[in-house]
Design a protein around this motif. Structure first.
Motif, PDB file in Angstrom:
ATOM      1  N   PHE A  34      34.231 -23.300   3.600  1.00  0.00           N
ATOM      2  CA  PHE A  34      35.182 -24.482   3.666  1.00  0.00           C
ATOM      3  C   PHE A  34      36.623 -23.524   3.518  1.00  0.00           C
ATOM      4  O   PHE A  34      37.508 -23.625   4.361  1.00  0.00           O
ATOM      5  CB  PHE A  34      35.063 -25.573   2.661  1.00  0.00           C
ATOM      6  N   TRP A  35      36.833 -22.944   2.773  1.00  0.00           N
ATOM      7  CA  TRP A  35      38.023 -22.056   2.409  1.00  0.00           C
ATOM      8  C   TRP A  35      38.280 -21.115   3.698  1.00  0.00           C
ATOM      9  O   TRP A  35      39.320 -21.216   4.157  1.00  0.00           O
ATOM     10  CB  TRP A  35      37.871 -21.260   1.324  1.00  0.00           C
ATOM     11  N   ALA A  36      37.147 -20.489   4.197  1.00  0.00           N
ATOM     12  CA  ALA A  36      37.438 -19.409   5.254  1.00  0.00           C
ATOM     13  C   ALA A  36      37.643 -20.181   6.679  1.00  0.00           C
ATOM     14  O   ALA A  36      38.287 -19.879   7.417  1.00  0.00           O
ATOM     15  CB  ALA A  36      36.181 -18.650   5.312  1.00  0.00           C
ATOM     16  N   GLU A  37      36.932 -21.478   6.818  1.00  0.00           N
ATOM     17  CA  GLU A  37      37.149 -21.927   8.104  1.00  0.00           C
ATOM     18  C   GLU A  37      38.167 -22.840   8.319  1.00  0.00           C
ATOM     19  O   GLU A  37      38.620 -23.168   9.389  1.00  0.00           O
ATOM     20  CB  GLU A  37      35.791 -22.821   8.491  1.00  0.00           C
ATOM     21  N   THR A  38      38.721 -23.368   7.173  1.00  0.00           N
ATOM     22  CA  THR A  38      39.768 -24.677   7.213  1.00  0.00           C
ATOM     23  C   THR A  38      41.242 -23.816   6.862  1.00  0.00           C
ATOM     24  O   THR A  38      42.155 -24.364   7.403  1.00  0.00           O
ATOM     25  CB  THR A  38      39.798 -25.706   6.429  1.00  0.00           C
ATOM     26  N   GLY A  39      41.259 -22.763   6.245  1.00  0.00           N
ATOM     27  CA  GLY A  39      42.705 -22.277   5.791  1.00  0.00           C
ATOM     28  C   GLY A  39      43.396 -23.296   4.857  1.00  0.00           C
ATOM     29  O   GLY A  39      44.471 -23.408   4.951  1.00  0.00           O
ATOM     30  N   ILE A  40      42.480 -23.789   3.828  1.00  0.00           N
ATOM     31  CA  ILE A  40      42.921 -24.797   3.031  1.00  0.00           C
ATOM     32  C   ILE A  40      44.151 -24.236   2.057  1.00  0.00           C
ATOM     33  O   ILE A  40      44.944 -24.904   1.671  1.00  0.00           O
ATOM     34  CB  ILE A  40      41.851 -25.426   2.287  1.00  0.00           C
TER      35      ILE A  40
END
Length: 205
Positions: A34-40
């Protein structure tokens, strides 16, 4: 002589643990994806720089429909990431204020998120003056953010003792001549305040 104390907020006065929250929500492996794919994290930095909280999160969710529920949790469960308060640090803030020591906050925080935090943690308004990134459009470790505190308070250099949990933020303050304390535990911060003559051991307990 050091004259005033500057607190960071996240991880100094209040825990800030978004990774731990998402580990509980979706598990560590999915959280890392999630962190890697969304740039949250970059989304949160925009909020800390003043972008509107709810609108920014919704727009980010629209950009990542496969992660929509997880992105929206950043808004809907924000207080679950910003918890709990760090009681000893809160007592140190109160003790400094009771002694009439000038105390300021210098914190990366969005406008909407800071207002939410203040409603939940009223002690966050217990400063002589607050310097919050979202309101100024500046973020640590940008030197201009530190300069804004100097200009707004009249203190600079060794007048100031600053506690923050991130080395890069400490380094930026030290480069301006501020005294610094890399925060790891409230007990260590208490010891530093005693060593600098701001509090007695009893007041810092």
């Amino acid at each position: 002589m050091t004259k005033a104390v500057v607190f960071d907020i996240g991880m100094v006065l209040v825990e800030w643990q978004p990774e731990a929250f998402y580990d509980r929500l979706i598990g560590p492996d999915r959280r890392r994806a999630f962190w890697a794919e969304t740039g949250i994290a970059a989304m949160n930095e925009r909020i800390d720089l003043g972008a509107p909280f709810a609108e920014t999160v919704r727009a980010h969710a629209d950009l990542h429909p496969a992660w929509r529920a997880e992105v929206m949790a950043w808004h809907d469960h924000w207080l679950d990431m910003c918890t709990p308060a760090i009681p000893h640090s809160v007592r140190l803030l109160s003790a400094l204020r009771a002694k009439g020591v000038p105390v300021f906050a210098l914190s990366n925080f969005g406008i909407g998120t800071f207002e939410l935090a203040c409603r939940h943690y009223p002690f966050l308004t217990n400063f002589d003056r607050l310097f919050v990134s979202g309101y100024l459009g500046l973020i640590k470790p940008d030197p201009r953010f530190y300069a804004a505190l100097e200009a707004g308070t009249g203190y600079s250099g060794a007048d100031l003792l600053f506690a923050d949990d991130r080395p890069e933020n400490i380094e930026a303050a030290a480069a301006r001549g501020w005294k610094t304390h890399l925060f790891t535990t409230p007990a260590g911060w208490a010891d530093r305040l005693v060593a600098e003559g701001f509090l007695t051991e009893g007041e810092a307990a």
